[in-house]
Design an enzyme around this catalytic site. Structure first.
Site, short mmCIF file in Angstrom:
data_model
loop_
_atom_site.label_atom_id
_atom_site.label_comp_id
_atom_site.label_asym_id
_atom_site.label_seq_id
_atom_site.Cartn_x
_atom_site.Cartn_y
_atom_site.Cartn_z
N ILE A 1 -13.99 5.42 21.54
CA ILE A 1 -12.91 5.66 22.34
C ILE A 1 -13.40 5.87 23.69
CG2 ILE A 1 -10.85 7.21 22.43
CD1 ILE A 1 -11.01 7.76 19.49
N THR B 1 -7.54 13.67 24.60
CA THR B 1 -7.09 12.98 23.24
C THR B 1 -7.95 13.16 22.18
OG1 THR B 1 -8.33 11.04 24.22
CG2 THR B 1 -5.80 11.10 24.77
N ALA B 2 -8.85 14.17 22.18
CA ALA B 2 -9.88 14.57 21.09
C ALA B 2 -9.36 15.51 20.20
CB ALA B 2 -11.12 14.94 21.93
N ARG B 3 -9.58 16.92 20.51
CA ARG B 3 -8.90 17.86 19.62
C ARG B 3 -8.95 18.95 20.60
NH1 ARG B 3 -7.83 14.60 16.33
NH2 ARG B 3 -8.87 14.33 14.22
N ASP C 1 -2.71 15.57 24.56
CA ASP C 1 -2.10 14.90 23.33
C ASP C 1 -2.50 15.60 22.17
OD1 ASP C 1 -0.80 12.67 21.97
OD2 ASP C 1 -2.70 12.05 21.40
N GLU D 1 -1.96 23.33 16.99
CA GLU D 1 -0.81 22.33 16.66
C GLU D 1 -0.26 22.05 15.54
OE1 GLU D 1 -3.13 18.67 18.35
OE2 GLU D 1 -2.80 17.90 16.25
N HIS E 1 0.25 14.79 19.97
CA HIS E 1 -0.70 14.18 19.09
C HIS E 1 -0.56 12.69 18.50
CE1 HIS E 1 -4.40 14.91 16.28
NE2 HIS E 1 -4.56 13.50 16.40
N GLY F 1 -1.88 9.78 19.71
CA GLY F 1 -3.06 8.79 20.24
C GLY F 1 -3.15 7.55 19.33
N SER F 2 -2.93 7.72 18.08
CA SER F 2 -3.17 6.22 17.28
C SER F 2 -1.79 5.95 16.87
CB SER F 2 -3.95 6.61 16.06
OG SER F 2 -3.38 7.64 15.10
C1 8YV Z 1 -4.48 10.53 14.13
C2 8YV Z 1 -6.59 11.43 15.14
O1 8YV Z 1 -3.12 10.42 14.08
O2 8YV Z 1 -7.76 9.86 13.74
C3 8YV Z 1 -7.83 10.90 14.38
O3 8YV Z 1 -8.80 11.73 14.01
O4 8YV Z 1 -6.75 12.20 15.80
C4 8YV Z 1 -5.40 10.79 15.00
O5 8YV Z 1 -5.36 9.47 15.71
C5 8YV Z 1 -4.43 12.04 13.13
O6 8YV Z 1 -5.54 12.61 12.94
C6 8YV Z 1 -3.42 12.13 12.12
O7 8YV Z 1 -4.11 11.28 11.23
#
Ligand code: 8YV
Length: 326
Positions: free
Chosen positions: A165, A243-245, A269, A274, A292, A294-295
């Site tokens: 990423i 965008t990580a944790r 994000d 959270e 949250h 990102g994906s």
């Molecule tokens: C997910 C994420 O949407 O994959 C990860 O680690 O942080 C996100 O992209 C989230 O974890 C929920 O599944």
């Protein structure tokens, strides 16, 4: 799956309502129990729900702590998470218990990197304030000095964690003519580095980062990485995005720096605890906040689900998991 006809399909617990195509494949290939998505499973309830199952298809909302793993019925031999992040799983406990764990790398790289750029632009260019101004009818006409933000082009972007990423963030940021700097546990090969400057120490990276993008996986070591001392290393009026944790950021310290203007803006994000985020963030207009996501594209979430199912399929076919983390 290639199960011979009439062979018993493996039993799996599916903890969340995943995208339709993913649920359909799980229902087709497994004797699947679909947990009602209106409640989250945790602790004893999660353990009980695993009774009689062979595997688990879960997400970061279900924490596989050492206690949960110790309580899992013997029959559960594999757990596939719908995420690339695995900080919700005690991997050591999983290994000790012989529980195979798979994750979903690669497929969410682009979507997450896109959101990092959205956060950078949103924070630096004051998207939240501008949006509100329009919607709340407080926009009284164009002005030469109103809503001035921070320019991205030509600035130094520091990327903490140059995995898939982080590298995708770098590729995008090059399109904005940013100068890329990074810290990673190990230095990348020159072709992957693509001209980016490596900093062996994260603190040295901070010193040059006019923009900072956090892209490192959460570990015990980097808990509250971005604290007051590290914020003091950043250039004045830096922009920070995560965008990580959320656990990589010490919220009180970031909030203090956003309040004082030491940090110009933040795009977040992900948050510690959270969805119950530190409420002060919501009062700060120099924060661009997302839930949250990102994906969160249709294509990516399907691909994540399929990848998680690929992990289960491989396990039940007696093969190594394509993306095995324990
Ligand atoms: C997910 C994420 O949407 O994959 C990860 O680690 O942080 C996100 O992209 C989230 O974890 C929920 O599944």
């Amino acid at each position: 799956m290639n199960d011979p006809q009439n062979a018993r399909k493996p039993k799996i617990l599916v903890t969340r309502r995943f995208p339709d195509a993913v649920m359909a494949r799980a229902a087709r290939d497994y004797d699947a129990t679909f947990h009602d998505d209106s409640t989250l499973l945790s602790g004893d309830a999660l353990v009980r729900a695993c009774e009689g199952q062979d595997g688990l298809f879960f997400s970061p909302t279900e924490k596989l702590t050492a206690e949960v793993i110790a309580g899992l019925p013997e029959s559960v031999k594999v757990a596939a998470t719908f995420s690339v992040g695995v900080d919700h799983v005690d991997l050591e406990a999983a290994r000790a218990r012989g529980l195979k764990v798979g994750n979903t790398p690669d497929v969410l790289t682009d979507a997450t990197a896109d959101i990092a750029l959205l956060l950078m632009l949103g924070a630096a260019r004051r998207a939240y304030e501008g949006e509100r101004m329009v919607r709340e009818e407080r926009w009284y006409g164009w002005s030469p000095t109103e809503m001035l933000g921070i320019h991205m082009s030509g600035k130094r972007l520091g990327i903490l964690g140059m995995g898939r990423i982080g590298q995708a963030v770098a590729r995008r940021a090059r399109g904005f003519d940013m100068e890329i700097h990074y810290h990673n546990r190990s230095r990348l090969s020159p072709d992957l580095e693509a001209g980016a400057t490596y900093h062996e120490s994260p603190d040295d990276l901070l010193k040059v980062s006019q923009f900072l993008s956090i892209n490192a996986p959460a570990t015990k070591e980097n808990h509250h990485f971005l604290n007051a001392e590290r914020i003091a290393l950043l250039p004045e009026r830096a922009v920070v995005v995560n965008t990580a944790r959320g656990t990589l950021v010490k919220d009180e310290d970031l909030i203090a720096a956003l309040r004082s203007g030491r940090i110009a803006a933040a795009g977040l994000d992900v948050f510690e605890g959270e969805p119950k985020i530190n409420p002060v963030y919501k009062d700060l207009s120099n924060c661009f906040l997302l839930p949250h996501m990102g994906s969160a594209t249709e294509e990516t979430r399907d691909a994540m689900g399929f990848k998680a199912l690929d992990n289960l399929d491989a396990f039940f076919a007696g093969k190594p998991l394509p993306a095995e983390v324990a």
